[in-house]
Scaffold this motif. Structure first.
Motif, PDB file in Angstrom:
ATOM      1  N   ASP A  36       1.095  -1.053  -0.653  1.00  0.00           N
ATOM      2  CA  ASP A  36       0.123   0.240  -0.089  1.00  0.00           C
ATOM      3  C   ASP A  36       0.922   1.166   0.190  1.00  0.00           C
ATOM      4  O   ASP A  36       1.432   1.522   1.077  1.00  0.00           O
ATOM      5  CB  ASP A  36      -0.155   0.016   1.317  1.00  0.00           C
ATOM      6  CG  ASP A  36      -2.269  -1.240   1.068  1.00  0.00           C
ATOM      7  OD1 ASP A  36      -2.276  -1.559  -0.489  1.00  0.00           O
ATOM      8  OD2 ASP A  36      -2.582  -1.210   1.738  1.00  0.00           O
ATOM      9  N   LYS A  39      -3.232   6.386  -2.136  1.00  0.00           N
ATOM     10  CA  LYS A  39      -4.004   5.465  -2.005  1.00  0.00           C
ATOM     11  C   LYS A  39      -3.893   4.174  -3.424  1.00  0.00           C
ATOM     12  O   LYS A  39      -5.068   4.077  -4.145  1.00  0.00           O
ATOM     13  CB  LYS A  39      -5.170   6.524  -2.850  1.00  0.00           C
ATOM     14  CG  LYS A  39      -5.586   7.839  -1.410  1.00  0.00           C
ATOM     15  CD  LYS A  39      -6.445   8.558  -1.358  1.00  0.00           C
ATOM     16  CE  LYS A  39      -6.748   9.925  -0.856  1.00  0.00           C
ATOM     17  NZ  LYS A  39      -7.640   9.059  -0.010  1.00  0.00           N
ATOM     18  N   GLN A  40      -3.080   4.000  -3.776  1.00  0.00           N
ATOM     19  CA  GLN A  40      -1.997   2.587  -4.430  1.00  0.00           C
ATOM     20  C   GLN A  40      -2.167   1.424  -3.401  1.00  0.00           C
ATOM     21  O   GLN A  40      -1.633   2.127  -2.540  1.00  0.00           O
ATOM     22  CB  GLN A  40      -1.273   3.348  -5.133  1.00  0.00           C
ATOM     23  CG  GLN A  40      -1.493   3.986  -6.319  1.00  0.00           C
ATOM     24  CD  GLN A  40      -0.614   3.959  -6.953  1.00  0.00           C
ATOM     25  OE1 GLN A  40       0.403   4.713  -6.740  1.00  0.00           O
ATOM     26  NE2 GLN A  40      -0.599   4.763  -8.508  1.00  0.00           N
ATOM     27  N   ARG A  41      -2.696   0.515  -4.267  1.00  0.00           N
ATOM     28  CA  ARG A  41      -2.362  -0.586  -3.674  1.00  0.00           C
ATOM     29  C   ARG A  41      -1.681  -1.644  -5.145  1.00  0.00           C
ATOM     30  O   ARG A  41      -2.243  -1.944  -6.148  1.00  0.00           O
ATOM     31  CB  ARG A  41      -3.484  -1.573  -2.978  1.00  0.00           C
ATOM     32  CG  ARG A  41      -2.802  -3.262  -2.678  1.00  0.00           C
ATOM     33  CD  ARG A  41      -4.337  -3.687  -1.822  1.00  0.00           C
ATOM     34  NE  ARG A  41      -3.894  -2.986  -0.745  1.00  0.00           N
ATOM     35  CZ  ARG A  41      -5.275  -3.643   0.052  1.00  0.00           C
ATOM     36  NH1 ARG A  41      -6.107  -4.306  -0.193  1.00  0.00           N
ATOM     37  NH2 ARG A  41      -5.363  -2.947   1.372  1.00  0.00           N
ATOM     38  N   THR A  69      -9.729  -4.698  -2.433  1.00  0.00           N
ATOM     39  CA  THR A  69      -8.760  -3.023  -2.389  1.00  0.00           C
ATOM     40  C   THR A  69     -10.278  -2.073  -3.030  1.00  0.00           C
ATOM     41  O   THR A  69      -9.983  -1.399  -2.871  1.00  0.00           O
ATOM     42  CB  THR A  69      -7.720  -2.892  -3.633  1.00  0.00           C
ATOM     43  OG1 THR A  69      -6.958  -4.523  -3.462  1.00  0.00           O
ATOM     44  CG2 THR A  69      -7.173  -2.210  -4.650  1.00  0.00           C
ATOM     45  N   LEU A  74      -8.976   2.352  -2.885  1.00  0.00           N
ATOM     46  CA  LEU A  74      -7.636   2.363  -3.104  1.00  0.00           C
ATOM     47  C   LEU A  74      -8.049   1.496  -4.554  1.00  0.00           C
ATOM     48  O   LEU A  74      -8.371   0.702  -5.345  1.00  0.00           O
ATOM     49  CB  LEU A  74      -6.273   1.403  -2.395  1.00  0.00           C
ATOM     50  CG  LEU A  74      -6.463   1.139  -0.729  1.00  0.00           C
ATOM     51  CD1 LEU A  74      -5.676   0.195  -0.224  1.00  0.00           C
ATOM     52  CD2 LEU A  74      -6.046   2.514  -0.337  1.00  0.00           C
TER      53      LEU A  74
END
Length: 111
Positions: A36, A39-41, A69, A74
């Motif tokens: 993580d 705001k991204q996985r 997700t 995300l």
């Protein structure tokens, strides 16, 4: 998330600190790692054990990971070819995908 694989065996996808794992009959069959970042996985790697190949477990695992997700709000960065291939076949996740940027490459190289 609990579902069945192509053989009818019950599977369970479980969220962990840095991966989602899938088990069949209480035995871990595989995992997809994530990082993580904001705001991204980022999904760098997915693996299914040799004893469990051909049962559709990667599809079950990746779907569960991507749904979680999405539910977490995300964005998805599919570095792993298995995750990218799943998204190509399931456009309902396409609006959540970010490209593999130089920032993502740096994060992966720092691991």
């Amino acid at each position: 998330m609990t579902t069945t694989d192509k053989t009818g065996a019950a599977t369970e996808v479980t969220a962990e600190a840095d991966r989602f794992s899938i088990s069949v009959g209480g035995r871990t069959a595989g995992f997809t790692e994530f990082i993580d970042h904001g705001k991204q996985r980022i999904f760098p790697h997915t693996e299914i054990g040799d004893d469990f190949e051909g049962r559709g477990l990667a599809t079950i695992l990746v779907r569960g990971a991507l749904e979680a997700t999405r539910d977490a709000g995300l964005r998805i960065v599919p570095v792993c070819s298995m995750v990218a291939g799943f998204i190509d076949k399931h456009p309902e996740f396409g609006d959540l995908v970010d490209p593999v940027s130089s920032d993502v490459k740096r994060i992966l190289s720092d691991r």
